[in-house]
Motif scaffolding. Structure first.
Motif, short mmCIF file in Angstrom:
data_model
loop_
_atom_site.label_atom_id
_atom_site.label_comp_id
_atom_site.label_asym_id
_atom_site.label_seq_id
_atom_site.Cartn_x
_atom_site.Cartn_y
_atom_site.Cartn_z
N PRO A 115 0.71 -1.22 0.11
CA PRO A 115 -0.02 0.24 -0.11
C PRO A 115 0.89 1.25 0.17
O PRO A 115 1.68 1.30 0.66
CB PRO A 115 -0.74 0.03 1.37
CG PRO A 115 -0.68 -1.64 1.65
CD PRO A 115 0.51 -2.15 1.15
N LYS A 116 0.43 2.11 -0.86
CA LYS A 116 1.36 3.43 -0.94
C LYS A 116 0.76 4.60 -0.22
O LYS A 116 1.26 5.29 0.18
CB LYS A 116 1.45 3.63 -2.57
CG LYS A 116 1.87 2.68 -3.24
CD LYS A 116 1.92 2.99 -4.87
CE LYS A 116 2.44 1.66 -5.78
NZ LYS A 116 2.24 2.16 -7.07
N GLY A 117 -0.51 4.79 -0.16
CA GLY A 117 -1.12 5.56 0.85
C GLY A 117 -1.33 7.07 0.16
O GLY A 117 -0.88 7.26 -1.03
N SER A 132 -3.91 6.08 -3.62
CA SER A 132 -4.12 4.72 -3.07
C SER A 132 -4.91 4.83 -1.79
O SER A 132 -4.54 5.60 -0.78
CB SER A 132 -3.28 3.69 -2.73
OG SER A 132 -2.16 3.71 -3.98
N THR A 135 -6.25 4.11 2.26
CA THR A 135 -5.67 3.54 3.35
C THR A 135 -6.76 3.06 4.23
O THR A 135 -7.85 3.16 4.08
CB THR A 135 -4.85 4.30 4.17
OG1 THR A 135 -5.93 5.47 4.72
CG2 THR A 135 -3.92 5.18 3.39
N ASP A 188 -9.78 5.09 5.17
CA ASP A 188 -10.76 5.51 4.18
C ASP A 188 -11.83 4.39 4.02
O ASP A 188 -12.83 4.50 3.10
CB ASP A 188 -10.00 5.52 2.93
CG ASP A 188 -9.08 6.68 2.50
OD1 ASP A 188 -9.35 7.82 3.05
OD2 ASP A 188 -7.89 6.23 2.19
N CYS A 221 -8.85 -1.85 1.97
CA CYS A 221 -7.81 -0.69 1.96
C CYS A 221 -6.54 -1.30 2.63
O CYS A 221 -5.60 -0.36 2.25
CB CYS A 221 -8.63 0.48 2.43
SG CYS A 221 -9.88 1.08 2.00
N ARG A 222 -6.50 -2.37 3.41
CA ARG A 222 -5.01 -2.48 3.88
C ARG A 222 -4.26 -3.39 3.01
O ARG A 222 -3.28 -3.36 2.55
CB ARG A 222 -5.49 -3.26 5.30
CG ARG A 222 -4.13 -3.49 5.87
CD ARG A 222 -4.09 -4.33 6.93
NE ARG A 222 -4.43 -5.97 6.63
CZ ARG A 222 -4.06 -7.00 7.18
NH1 ARG A 222 -3.73 -6.88 8.50
NH2 ARG A 222 -4.15 -8.06 6.87
N ALA A 269 -4.67 -2.20 -1.52
CA ALA A 269 -4.42 -0.58 -1.78
C ALA A 269 -3.66 -0.31 -2.93
O ALA A 269 -4.02 0.72 -3.79
CB ALA A 269 -3.93 0.04 -0.47
#
Length: 209
Positions: free
Chosen positions: A11-13, A33, A35, A38, A64-65, A68
């Motif tokens: 995940p990049k967030g 992306s 998180t 969200d 979302c974890r 992502a």
């Protein structure tokens, strides 16, 4: 819900968010992306979409974890959620990206946002070995068909259709889910800036663009 994550990066967030000014309304939208923070907003957007198969809050938080890097959330000028796409690379076919759900908030519909989010999430995957896009569409949803037809045309790619799950498998009252497979992607994505007509639907849900 389909499972499995074959993404090549975690995940990049928020650090991956990019801003664009090409919204027809003049609004500045950001794309990034998601998180886990969200997750509840994505759940709410799915409910607002009208006919999406709404999963549990837990499912969106988990998505979302763990997914992502193959999903995107769009935000409006005040940081409000405008839409999302969730998807994943198929574990047994990592050259294929499956679009799971698309949702657009009521205030951001009819601006071509669904297509723009699709372009945004697919473009980096193309450089990382993805050559095919898949999604499912029910036969009555002409708008979704137009969305993926336009994407295929812009990328110089073939689009094939075949029933993935029948009414018998899905249960009484559910239309068949027709697999739309696009590819191979032949050239860089032509960025889409204008609206597409109507609403779109994948995986038995209404997905306004």
């Amino acid at each position: 819900m389909p499972t499995g994550d074959a993404s090549d990066a975690g995940p990049k967030g928020p650090a991956t968010q990019v801003r664009g000014t090409n919204d027809p309304s003049g609004d500045v939208l950001s794309f990034g992306s998601p998180t886990p923070a969200d997750g509840v907003e994505l759940w709410n957007l799915a409910r607002e979409a009208g006919n999406l198969d709404v999963n549990s809050r837990y499912a969106y938080l988990l998505w979302c974890r763990d997914f992502a890097s193959t999903s995107v959330v769009a935000r409006g000028p005040l940081g409000e959620p405008a839409g999302f796409i969730t998807g994943y690379r198929r574990p047994q076919s990592p050259d294929t990206y499956f679009v799971w759900q698309v949702a657009v908030a009521p205030g951001f519909r009819r601006r071509g946002l669904a297509r723009r989010m699709l372009d945004h999430v697919v473009e980096p995957l193309r450089t990382n070995g993805v050559h095919f896009i898949e999604t499912t569409v029910t036969p009555d949803n002409k708008a979704s068909m137009r969305l993926f037809e336009s994407f295929a045309k812009a990328n110089g790619a073939n689009l094939t259709r075949d029933v993935l799950f029948s009414e018998r498998e899905l249960g009484s009252g559910h239309e068949p889910e027709v697999l739309h497979r696009i590819g191979p992607l032949a050239r860089p994505i032509e960025q889409h800036s204008g609206p597409t007509a109507g609403a779109a639907k994948t995986h038995a849900g209404t997905l306004p663009d």
